[in-house]
Design an enzyme around this catalytic site. Structure first.
Site, PDB file in Angstrom:
ATOM      1  N   ASP A  36      -5.847 -10.937 -18.522  1.00 26.10           N
ATOM      2  CA  ASP A  36      -6.729 -11.367 -17.606  1.00 26.10           C
ATOM      3  C   ASP A  36      -7.367 -11.610 -16.579  1.00 26.10           C
ATOM      4  OD1 ASP A  36      -7.891 -11.851 -20.797  1.00 26.10           O
ATOM      5  OD2 ASP A  36      -7.137 -13.716 -20.757  1.00 26.10           O
ATOM      6  N   HIS A 243       9.067  -2.114   7.271  1.00 23.70           N
ATOM      7  CA  HIS A 243       7.616  -2.320   5.754  1.00 23.70           C
ATOM      8  C   HIS A 243       7.750  -3.670   5.061  1.00 23.70           C
ATOM      9  CE1 HIS A 243       5.647   1.846   5.808  1.00 23.70           C
ATOM     10  NE2 HIS A 243       5.329   1.225   6.613  1.00 23.70           N
ATOM     11  N   ASP A 260       2.655  -8.174  12.745  1.00 24.20           N
ATOM     12  CA  ASP A 260       1.732  -7.000  12.562  1.00 24.20           C
ATOM     13  C   ASP A 260       1.185  -7.304  11.614  1.00 24.20           C
ATOM     14  OD1 ASP A 260       0.016  -4.599  11.834  1.00 24.20           O
ATOM     15  OD2 ASP A 260       1.757  -3.370  11.562  1.00 24.20           O
ATOM     16  N   ASP A 271      -6.010  -3.197  13.130  1.00 24.49           N
ATOM     17  CA  ASP A 271      -4.775  -3.433  13.192  1.00 24.49           C
ATOM     18  C   ASP A 271      -3.660  -3.592  14.156  1.00 24.49           C
ATOM     19  OD1 ASP A 271      -1.420  -2.607  12.320  1.00 24.49           O
ATOM     20  OD2 ASP A 271      -2.566   0.049  12.462  1.00 24.49           O
ATOM     21  N   HIS A 354       9.446   5.523  14.543  1.00 26.40           N
ATOM     22  CA  HIS A 354       8.073   6.264  14.031  1.00 26.40           C
ATOM     23  C   HIS A 354       6.920   6.623  15.288  1.00 26.40           C
ATOM     24  CE1 HIS A 354       6.531   2.423  15.693  1.00 26.40           C
ATOM     25  NE2 HIS A 354       7.558   1.577  15.461  1.00 26.40           N
ATOM     26  N   HIS A 358      -2.368   6.304  14.765  1.00 28.75           N
ATOM     27  CA  HIS A 358      -2.671   6.909  13.139  1.00 28.75           C
ATOM     28  C   HIS A 358      -4.478   6.588  13.998  1.00 28.75           C
ATOM     29  CE1 HIS A 358      -2.672   2.817  11.647  1.00 28.75           C
ATOM     30  NE2 HIS A 358      -1.792   2.542  12.354  1.00 28.75           N
ATOM     31  N   HIS A 365      -4.818   2.948   7.851  1.00 31.68           N
ATOM     32  CA  HIS A 365      -4.190   4.683   7.940  1.00 31.68           C
ATOM     33  C   HIS A 365      -5.634   5.496   7.914  1.00 31.68           C
ATOM     34  CE1 HIS A 365       0.225   4.119   8.267  1.00 31.68           C
ATOM     35  NE2 HIS A 365      -0.299   2.981   8.782  1.00 31.68           N
ATOM     36  N   GLU A 408       1.067   2.441  19.413  1.00 32.52           N
ATOM     37  CA  GLU A 408       1.963   1.427  18.675  1.00 32.52           C
ATOM     38  C   GLU A 408       3.074   1.946  18.846  1.00 32.52           C
ATOM     39  OE1 GLU A 408       2.075   0.746  14.713  1.00 32.52           O
ATOM     40  OE2 GLU A 408       0.137   1.966  13.977  1.00 32.52           O
ATOM     41  N   TYR A 412      13.672  -0.934  17.626  1.00 29.59           N
ATOM     42  CA  TYR A 412      14.266  -1.790  16.492  1.00 29.59           C
ATOM     43  C   TYR A 412      15.734  -1.951  16.988  1.00 29.59           C
ATOM     44  CZ  TYR A 412       9.543  -0.657  15.209  1.00 29.59           C
ATOM     45  OH  TYR A 412       7.882  -0.636  15.289  1.00 29.59           O
ATOM     46  N   ARG A 429       7.664  -4.535  18.728  1.00 31.13           N
ATOM     47  CA  ARG A 429       6.363  -3.645  18.542  1.00 31.13           C
ATOM     48  C   ARG A 429       5.123  -3.995  19.147  1.00 31.13           C
ATOM     49  NH1 ARG A 429       6.566  -1.909  13.605  1.00 31.13           N
ATOM     50  NH2 ARG A 429       5.541  -3.132  12.229  1.00 31.13           N
ATOM     51  N   GLU A 431       1.183  -3.062  19.405  1.00 30.34           N
ATOM     52  CA  GLU A 431      -0.023  -2.223  18.405  1.00 30.34           C
ATOM     53  C   GLU A 431      -1.107  -2.930  19.061  1.00 30.34           C
ATOM     54  OE1 GLU A 431      -0.016  -2.429  14.550  1.00 30.34           O
ATOM     55  OE2 GLU A 431      -1.210  -0.330  14.400  1.00 30.34           O
TER      56      GLU A 431
HETATM   57  N1  GLY Z   1      -0.148  -1.552   9.891  1.00 29.38           N
HETATM   58  C1  GLY Z   1      -0.213  -0.757   9.486  1.00 29.38           C
HETATM   59  C2  GLY Z   1       0.442   0.393  10.313  1.00 29.38           C
HETATM   60  O1  GLY Z   1       1.089   0.040  11.981  1.00 29.38           O
HETATM   61  O2  GLY Z   1       0.518   1.551  10.949  1.00 29.38           O
HETATM   62 MN    MN Z   2      -0.752   0.651  13.016  1.00 32.98          MN
HETATM   63 MN    MN Z   3      -0.310  -2.286  12.081  1.00 36.89          MN
END
Ligand code: GLY
Ligand code: MN
Ligand code: MN
Length: 461
Positions: A36, A243, A260, A271, A354, A358, A365, A408, A412, A429, A431
């Site tokens: 529900d 993540h 983030d 972002d 990473h 993006h 993304h 970004e 780490y 990070r 960004e």
């Molecule tokens: N928050 C997702 C990224 O930074 O790509």
């Molecule tokens: Mn990002």
């Molecule tokens: Mn991000």
């Protein structure tokens, strides 16, 4: 509702399909969360981009001359008492600027006739479960009547191609919305930073969810519908989990916090990542690593402009980070060799695993090809230094004014033999969101500062 803006997008799409094409675009399905109770509905990005309509159970059919038919929920007094007002097919043309509208219950009955005589039917491939089968059923219904003179489209084409290209270059109204989203998100980061320092100063226990609540409050009070993605609020060592999600972790005096998070506003994502000392003052080792990440981001920003390649910011970042890793002893020169060796063998990957950005837009993304369409035939193979896998490289996308991307970089540091202890468990990070211009880029997320002194100053406030 800016009906003429959506009509001009549908006309642009029609021009890409050709006069005898036809496009079918469903909105997103509703998703049950548990009994529900549904997840909050969010329209499909393609669908919203083409008409701005936010009700569920809706479809757009756009023909090659730009004429648009909407299928939407019928008026239903009882359902509207429970679920809210529906525009309904009668009012939809006036309200949304579409040419015709019918109840979605008539979709199967009307679609075969709409497809009759078209040379190609376009719909987004591999995005909506069951859509291919649905299109098949309409084509089969049309084919069943060929003896009566119907004509079946001979081609099925992926609508993602033209729509992704259109969405990749943001128009003025999209950039204006993204600027607002960036501004709201920046304010939310500032509030979370300030709350962390002031609670610790007051001797209160701070948990990641306290800071997450601050973000949500700031997003919503400025009209953002929801966060653009699950917010990451990572205290201390949690920042090394890429993540990680905002949870109940203790925010400790003396540690860093990585946030983030970005709001979604009227269909557009922001972002932003900031990393700050929980108590408002960077320690020596934290500051050294932070300054390195910031320098790598500045190098990336400096090469982000129309005419550069999408991969240029990443390469600029890696160069600065890799040199810093050697200088700070994170990487041992005697083992990994020179800067060129570190880059060639991807030794930096231990601490930076990473990519540097993006596309950003309706989806965090966002869609859009990362390879350059004008150089599609060009490719070269190389063996990956770490995995030994054969990778096919194609020329990266050439940036154009109006594209929006994130920048970004991060670092780490998981504890490992040979890694200086003072850096253990630090994750950083930074960004920002960049709109590409002819001469450089506009950072639309800098309402929240990045410089060490500016962060410390605002956390004293
Ligand atoms: N928050 C997702 C990224 O930074 O790509
Ligand atoms: Mn990002
Ligand atoms: Mn991000």
């Amino acid at each position: 509702m800016n009906a003429s803006l959506y009509q001009s997008r549908r006309n642009a799409l029609a021009a890409r399909m050709g006069p005898n094409g036809i496009a079918i675009v469903p909105t997103a399905p509703e998703q049950q969360r548990n009994r529900d109770s549904d997840f909050q509905f969010r329209p499909d990005s393609y669908f919203y981009y083409l008409c701005g309509f936010v009700e569920p159970k809706a479809w757009l059919v756009i023909s090659g001359d730009g004429k648009t038919t909407l299928f939407c929920q019928p008026k239903d007094l009882e359902r509207e008492i429970w679920d809210g007002i529906r525009v309904g097919p009668e009012a939809a043309p006036g309200a949304l600027g579409v040419d015709a509208a019918f109840s979605v219950t008539e979709l199967d009955a009307k679609l075969p006739a709409l497809l009759d005589g078209r040379d190609a039917v376009w719909f987004p491939f591999a995005t909506h479960k069951g859509l291919e089968a649905r299109v098949d059923s309409w084509l089969a219904a049309l084919r069943a009547r060929v003896r009566y003179g119907t004509l079946c489209p001979e081609q099925q084409r992926d609508l993602c191609g033209p729509l992704d290209e259109m969405r990749l270059i943001k128009d003025a109204s999209e950039i204006a919305t993204m600027r607002r989203a960036g501004h709201i998100s920046a304010g939310a980061h500032i509030r979370a930073m300030q709350l962390s320092a002031s609670m610790l100063r007051a001797g209160q226990e701070v948990r990641e969810y306290h800071l997450d609540a601050e973000l949500l409050h700031e997003f919503r009070r400025h009209g953002s519908q929801y966060p653009a993605y699950g917010s990451i609020v990572a205290a201390g060592a949690n920042a090394c989990v890429l993540h990680y999600r905002a949870d109940a972790g203790l925010v400790r005096d003396g540690e860093l916090v990585l946030i983030d998070a970005g709001c979604e506003l009227d269909g557009y994502a922001s972002d932003i990542t900031r990393t700050f000392p929980a108590n408002g003052v960077f320690s020596g080792p934290q500051r050294v690593l932070y300054e390195l990440v910031l320098a790598s981001q500045e190098a990336a920003i400096a090469v982000t402009k129309a005419g550069a390649r999408f991969t240029d910011p990443h390469e600029a970042t890696v160069k600065v980070l890799a040199q810093g890793m050697l200088d700070l002893g994170l990487l041992d020169k005697n083992k990994v060799g020179t800067l060129d060796d570190v880059i060639e063998k991807r030794a930096y990957f231990q601490f930076y695993m990473h990519r540097t950005g993006h596309w950003l837009g309706m989806d965090v993304h966002d869609c859009g090809a990362y390879t350059e369409p004008s150089e599609l035939g060009v490719r070269h193979e190389r063996k990956d230094a770490l995995t030994g896998e054969t990778i096919i490289n194609r020329p990266a996308r050439i940036l154009r004014s109006g594209m929006v991307l994130t920048i970004e970089p991060g670092i780490y540091v998981r504890p490992a033999a040979g890694v200086p202890e003072e850096f253990h468990n630090i994750g950083i990070r930074i960004e920002d969101d960049a709109v590409v211009t002819d001469t450089g880029c506009e950072l639309i997320s800098r309402g929240v500062p990045v410089a060490v002194d500016a962060i410390e100053a605002l956390m004293r406030a």
